[in-house]
Structure formats: C-alpha cells, structure tokens
Design an enzyme around this catalytic site. Sequence first.
Site, mmCIF file in Angstrom:
data_model
loop_
_atom_site.group_PDB
_atom_site.id
_atom_site.type_symbol
_atom_site.label_atom_id
_atom_site.label_comp_id
_atom_site.label_asym_id
_atom_site.label_seq_id
_atom_site.Cartn_x
_atom_site.Cartn_y
_atom_site.Cartn_z
ATOM 1 C CG ASP A 1 -16.150 -19.546 52.151
ATOM 2 O OD1 ASP A 1 -15.116 -20.228 52.002
ATOM 3 O OD2 ASP A 1 -17.233 -19.794 51.585
ATOM 4 C CG ASP B 1 -29.831 -5.048 45.936
ATOM 5 O OD1 ASP B 1 -29.190 -4.498 46.859
ATOM 6 O OD2 ASP B 1 -30.085 -4.500 44.846
ATOM 7 C CG ASP C 1 -27.401 -5.499 50.466
ATOM 8 O OD1 ASP C 1 -28.260 -6.049 51.175
ATOM 9 O OD2 ASP C 1 -27.655 -4.587 49.641
ATOM 10 C CG ASP D 1 -25.907 -2.562 45.031
ATOM 11 O OD1 ASP D 1 -26.659 -3.561 45.169
ATOM 12 O OD2 ASP D 1 -24.843 -2.433 45.669
ATOM 13 C CG ASP E 1 -11.806 -21.779 49.121
ATOM 14 O OD1 ASP E 1 -12.899 -22.067 48.622
ATOM 15 O OD2 ASP E 1 -10.807 -21.445 48.443
ATOM 16 C CG ASN F 1 -27.792 -1.147 48.206
ATOM 17 O OD1 ASN F 1 -27.968 -2.098 47.434
ATOM 18 N ND2 ASN F 1 -26.607 -0.760 48.609
ATOM 19 C CG HIS G 1 -20.245 -21.265 45.954
ATOM 20 N ND1 HIS G 1 -20.047 -22.110 47.022
ATOM 21 C CD2 HIS G 1 -19.015 -20.854 45.561
ATOM 22 C CE1 HIS G 1 -18.757 -22.191 47.277
ATOM 23 N NE2 HIS G 1 -18.108 -21.445 46.410
ATOM 24 C CD GLU H 1 -13.869 -26.290 48.098
ATOM 25 O OE1 GLU H 1 -14.499 -26.314 47.046
ATOM 26 O OE2 GLU H 1 -12.960 -25.459 48.320
HETATM 27 C C1 NOJ Z 1 -13.487 -23.291 46.069
HETATM 28 C C2 NOJ Z 1 -14.616 -22.305 46.058
HETATM 29 O O1 NOJ Z 1 -15.783 -22.954 46.460
HETATM 30 C C3 NOJ Z 1 -14.682 -21.748 44.666
HETATM 31 O O2 NOJ Z 1 -15.844 -20.989 44.456
HETATM 32 C C4 NOJ Z 1 -13.439 -20.959 44.412
HETATM 33 O O3 NOJ Z 1 -13.400 -20.532 43.074
HETATM 34 C C5 NOJ Z 1 -12.176 -21.788 44.681
HETATM 35 N N1 NOJ Z 1 -12.268 -22.584 45.860
HETATM 36 C C6 NOJ Z 1 -10.977 -20.899 44.831
HETATM 37 O O4 NOJ Z 1 -11.049 -20.187 46.032
#
Ligand code: NOJ
Length: 543
Positions: free
Chosen positions: A98, A21, A29, A25, A193, A23, A319, A247
């Site tokens: 992404d 971060d 960012d 908040d 994705d 700033n 993530h 993915e």
């Molecule tokens: C895969 C992503 O990595 C995940 O974080 C997301 O919730 C789902 N696709 C839906 O976009």
Amino acid sequence: MRKTWYREGVVYQIYPRSFQDSNGDGMGDLPGILARIPYLKELGVSIVWLSPVYPSPNDDNGYDISDYRDILKDFGTLEDMKNLIASLHEAGIKIVMDLVVNHTSDEHPWFQASARNDPKYADYYYWREKKNNWTSFFGGEAWAWNEERQAYYLHLFSKKQPDLNWNNPAVREEVQGILRYWLDLGIDGFRCDVINIIAKADGLPDGRPTLILQGREHYLNHPKIHGYLGELREAVLSKYDCFTVGETVLIDVPHALGYLAEDRRELDMVFQFDHMNADCFFVKWLPRKFRMIRLKRPLSKWQNGLQGKGWNTLYLENHDQPRSVSRFGSDAYHKESAKMLATMIYFQQGTPFIYQGQEIGMKNAGFDNLEDYQDIETHNMYKMLRKMFHFSHQKMMRTVKLASRDNARTPMQWDETQNAGFTTGKPWLKVNPNHQSINVAENQTDPDSILAYYQKIIALRKAYPIIVYGDYQDLQKSHRKLYAYRRTYEGQELVVLCNFSEKGLTLRGGTDFKGMELLLSNYPAHECLYDLQPYEARVYYKK
Ligand code: NOJ
C-alpha cells in the site's frame, strides 16, 4: 491488447492486523502471513496486496504512516519483510504494498519539522492562517490548529493525517525515493491510496456548499495530477516490471481513462466505487435497500467503458467495505449466494481482487455495542450523524452494523477454536462468533465449499484466456433479478448467468446457451435447463 502478468493474475488482499498472529499479542503479523503461504498457494492467487505495514501510531490502522522505510514493530521487522518477499516469490506469488502518500501521520518527522517551521520542511504540508470550508472524509472540518506553528493544516482524513503538499518538488522526490526503496527490495507494485486527490487547486479556494465532502471539486482528479503521476512513471515505475492500482474515489469512466491511457500509463488499473452504492446513497453511511440493478448497471458501465481502452479491477470487498455476502447475498442461501457473487464478478474483464475471508464467505461483524467497534471512521460518523440529524442511538447502531469498516476487519476465521485460530492471545478486534461454522478448516473438508469454488474459478482463469481477455456484452440488461453477460474471444464464447433471488427464475429468450458446455455451476444438478434455482450461477463455454 497488452497481455501482462498483472492482468492475468489474481490478487489477494491481506489486512495484516487481522490475518494471522504468530506471537500471541492479538495482532496479526508478517511471520503469521509467512506461515500461511501454503494456504495462498493452494487457493491459487498469484499476487498479494498488503494493507500498510509501516510504522504508524495507528490512528487509522496504518493509513497514517510515520516512517515509509520500515515495518511496524507489532508486525515484525524489516528482516521479516525481506523474508516474506523472498518466500512469496519462491512460491510464485508477487507482492504489492500500500502506498499512502496523500498524507502522512502527524508523527512523521517531516510533519514535526514542518510544524517547527524548519526551512527544509516548511512547505511539505498545507499551512494556512485562515481555514477554508472543506470538510473531511471522516466527517467534520478538514483543518486542525497546530500550536507550535500557530497555523491550521489541511487534513482530508483524520487530524492525525495531514495532507502532503504535492506542489512541492521536494515532496515528489521523497515519494520517488520511497518507491525506489521498496522496488529495490523486490516489491512488485503498489496500491495507491486515494491517489486521485493528491493534487489540490492553487490557493485552496472554498468549495460549493454541500452535505458531504465540501470542497471536493478542488481536488478530485485535479488536472495537475497528470503531471505528478507522469513524473512518477517516468522517473521510477518505468524502470521496473511492476504495476500500480489506484484507489480513485468518486471516479467516472472518462477520468479513469485519463489515468489508464496506454501511452501514458499513469496507473495500470483503478478501483472505482460506483457499484458500492448498490445498497446506499453515495456513501455507506446513508443505507438503502439493496437492488441488484444498482450493482449491474455500474459494473456494466465500467466493463463497456474501459473495454479496449483501459483495464478494470474486479472486487466486491476490501478493508473499507462491509462483507459482500451480507450486503448482496443471503443468509438462507449463504453458500450459494457467496459462490454466485464470485461468479458474477470474477468472470468479467479485469483483474480479480479477493479480500481475506471473502473466499470462505465471511459475514459482517454484527456487534451490538459501539464499544466493540474500533474504527475511527465509525466513531466519527456516529458522532457526526447523531449531532447533525439527531438520529437516535438505536438508529445509528443499525447503520453501524451495516456500514462500519470493522465489518470486514474482524480476524480471519481459520478454524472453530476460541479465537478462530487467529491468535492465542486477546484479539485486537473481536472474532465473529459465527467462526464456529464459517472457517477455513471446515471449508477444506468439504469439496463443495465456497473455498473450493474460489479455487475452481482461479484455476479456470488460468486455463481459459477468454475469462481474462474476452470482450464483455450485457444480456437481458434491464432484468432485475438476472445478471447475465457474454464474453467473446478469438471465436470462443462464454455465457454467465446469475440469479440474484431467493426464488427460482425461468430463463426466457436472450440468453441462448444451446450447444455450449457447462463450465461451472454452484448447484450439483439442473432438473430443467431453463430454470435457475435460488442464487444459482452458471457459466457456459463454447470453443
Ligand atoms: C483509503 C483507505 O482504504 C482507508 O482505509 C483509509 O482510511 C483512507 N484511504 C485514508 O488513508
């Protein structure tokens, strides 16, 4: 074999809201990322992948996009993004975004126009008077009612993530436009994705009854997808020096090869998930005890399956996954096991992906209260599993602690100060209290740190093409504690030995490394050449 920068590179995944971060908040960012370029350079990575930074109502932390051509205000501006692209490039680092195009946010103007039945947008999504029996990735049914249109729409993720109708050529043209827009701004590729579910069977037929993801046989790797991806390659991607990593959920080797075939290049590499089941049944929400063999078998299967025909991604974290050292390593041997895991995965054939914080051995969040978790999947699964199986709150909390995506989303631990140097404000998700001992600053003072070890691995990959391009061969395939393999390339040889145990391990036949040079190890000294210490890893090399 085709030699390219994205095969030779090392990718670092940034989850922007938790990285840095600038700033106060409480939310990471783009200027924060910019300030950390020297860190990325020092680490030695050559490609950065940013999880979504587009405007979004953040029902699913940015994976619900409401504008594909701008930046979420919390993260900065388009100018900040241009600046980041230029500065990363100046530092010799490429940048991948992404691309989330299975669905949009329900707040995207396309969806709003579609709900109004605006003729131009009416068929951008799947609308039905009657729902089918499909269920969503986040639990519950995959359909929601829309008052305005007086119809149901399909959402394979949350209600606020309606699925785009890829049958519609106008939708596919929109996606092409988005790709061109970012590529023209200097982006070097995309992480796509859930890309292998974008094509749905005509008529959206009911699925076979099943506990999880009912209906999946009608959209997983549906044959129509090859037309869609082929079109994208031809119309856009082929015109730029960029790469795509898909993915691909629930993928197997034959389907992966269908996307990776060199003559079509529908995708350049894929994320497979088989090895993520080493400590669970099919999905994270059904945990079981970790067994190394369940990590080794799928990884070997993918190494052998794609060899010479495709290209692997090498990852243990992202993530959506809990922290690898908490899953497959050891608290007692935190440092050793974190280094061993890195050795095991990054000396295989493929492109390494490092998830922020992995390089300092960050661990699961471990929060005791459900309210401390923010993730939509966590809350949906909690509700669903309690209702379906009558699991107690205590039992569900044990599962949440193991499986929640927030385990990997706690703020990056830069130093030992109150908010780990992540923010001067209140962090959007609690900082892991262990930041007092696990943090970047601490790692930087220790030449034997996990971070220093990652730096070494990355430097070795640059110096030894065998690590990138060598063939892979299993050694001691059925051993339950030792993961050993050989790589060979133009007469050279590498042997990698990893002990997945808190006990020592004596090497017997089948892992010969006589006359080889010790290239890397996570222990300072070896009293006996044939004894591996707890979580020891060694890499031997011969010219
Ligand atoms: C895969 C992503 O990595 C995940 O974080 C997301 O919730 C789902 N696709 C839906 O976009």
